[in-house]
Design an enzyme around this catalytic site. Structure first.
Site, PDB file in Angstrom:
ATOM      1  N   CYS A 147      -2.893   0.275  -6.464  1.00 58.18           N
ATOM      2  CA  CYS A 147      -2.944  -0.510  -5.231  1.00 58.18           C
ATOM      3  C   CYS A 147      -4.406  -0.822  -4.936  1.00 58.18           C
ATOM      4  O   CYS A 147      -5.203   0.095  -4.711  1.00 58.18           O
ATOM      5  CB  CYS A 147      -2.322   0.306  -4.104  1.00 58.18           C
ATOM      6  SG  CYS A 147      -2.447  -0.481  -2.495  1.00 58.18           S
ATOM      7  N   CYS A 149      -4.078  -7.999  -6.211  1.00 54.28           N
ATOM      8  CA  CYS A 149      -3.053  -7.153  -5.581  1.00 54.28           C
ATOM      9  C   CYS A 149      -2.020  -6.925  -6.669  1.00 54.28           C
ATOM     10  O   CYS A 149      -1.627  -7.882  -7.366  1.00 54.28           O
ATOM     11  CB  CYS A 149      -2.437  -7.881  -4.388  1.00 54.28           C
ATOM     12  SG  CYS A 149      -0.925  -7.093  -3.759  1.00 54.28           S
TER      13      CYS A 149
HETATM   14  N1  DGL Z   1       0.100  -3.774  -4.117  1.00 56.32           N
HETATM   15  C1  DGL Z   1      -0.909  -3.412  -3.199  1.00 56.32           C
HETATM   16  C2  DGL Z   1      -2.280  -3.915  -3.568  1.00 56.32           C
HETATM   17  O1  DGL Z   1      -2.586  -3.957  -4.741  1.00 56.32           O
HETATM   18  C3  DGL Z   1      -0.546  -3.418  -1.732  1.00 56.32           C
HETATM   19  C4  DGL Z   1       0.006  -4.666  -1.137  1.00 56.32           C
HETATM   20  C5  DGL Z   1       0.403  -4.434   0.299  1.00 56.32           C
HETATM   21  O2  DGL Z   1       1.194  -3.520   0.544  1.00 56.32           O
HETATM   22  O3  DGL Z   1      -0.114  -5.156   1.162  1.00 56.32           O
HETATM   23  O4  DGL Z   1      -3.087  -4.205  -2.741  1.00 56.32           O
END
Ligand code: DGL
Length: 257
Positions: free
Chosen positions: A76, A203
């Site tokens: 993340c 993301c």
């Molecule tokens: N998948 C995550 C990232 O890489 C989080 C996305 C989210 O929950 O806003 O930032």
């Protein structure tokens, strides 16, 4: 915590996004067993404060530490850029691997017109840190380079926060995803989008809709950091003699909140 080669690799995200990272790690480390933790109940992370993110991730790490894990991949970008530093301090016994937008590979490719897509929290972090030392213009011009990826061309980087996009992907609702993308990217003129050479998927949810994003940037290469993270996990486990030597294929256990 007493990890052994047979312990699991934990992968953490706000929801389904980290499965894109998991896929790359599994390609490289076929014998490993994984524990995937998606905090869907609290998705999206990208619109939360640092205090909220720290509280959530502290609880999730404590929960994961009760399992037999040997490393935690924070799949993340939001958690990594906002709260990984304090988490490392709070849990010094745990090996963390973070995920940051793949800006370096985009720059190294020679691209001069780069769009970075990420959550609002990650975009803020990039502005405050990684992008600070670069000399670039914050808009993409609608004119071609003299030659593509010309070394003398000025650098143009559009750091675009994408509120609600991760939540739309998490919902798996195609119409909502299409509408959200149209709102976020439709504002950039088509002529301008056509000149973009590199799009950083900042993301882990975004590789899931790579084809849809590509349709907005037909001439760009889309980059994410997942393969590099997989190599990093392998290197660390190798160095610490924690690679699973069992020749049988590993399994993945999924926990979603
Ligand atoms: N998948 C995550 C990232 O890489 C989080 C996305 C989210 O929950 O806003 O930032």
């Amino acid at each position: 915590m007493n990890p052994s080669p047979a312990s699991k690799i934990a992968v953490l995200d706000s929801g389904i996004g980290g499965t894109t990272t998991l896929r790359e790690i599994r390609k490289l480390l076929k014998s490993e067993n994984f524990l995937y933790f998606g905090d869907s109940k609290n998705c999206p992370y990208g619109e939360k404060t640092d205090a909220e993110l720290l509280k959530l991730s502290r609880n999730n790490v404590e929960r994961l530490l009760k399992e037999n894990i040997k490393i935690l991949v924070v799949a993340c970008n939001t958690l990594t850029t906002r709260v990984l530093a304090p988490l490392r301090k709070e849990f010094p016994e745990l090996i963390f691997v973070g995920t940051e937008p793949a800006i370096k590979p985009a720059l190294e490719s020679g691209a001069k017109k780069i769009v970075i897509l990420s959550t609002p929290a990650t975009a803020r972090s990039l502005e405050e840190n990684q992008l600070k030392s670069l000399n670039y213009s914050k808009t993409i011009s609608s004119s071609p380079q003299s030659t593509p990826t010309s070394p003398s061309a000025p650098l143009e980087i559009l750091n675009l926060p994408c509120p609600t996009l991760a939540a739309a992907i998490e919902s798996r609702d195609n119409r909502l995803i299409d509408e959200t993308l149209a709102t976020l990217l439709g504002d950039i003129k088509k002529e301008t989008r056509a000149f973009v050479e590199s799009v950083v998927l900042g993301c882990t949810h975004y590789p899931i809709i790579k084809e849809k994003i590509k349709s907005y940037f037909p001439n760009a290469e889309l980059v994410d950091g997942n393969a590099a993270i997989a190599r990093r996990v392998k290197d660390i486990l190798e160095q610490k003699n924690l690679l699973n030597q069992n020749p049988a294929s590993g399994v993945v256990e999924y926990i979603y909140t």
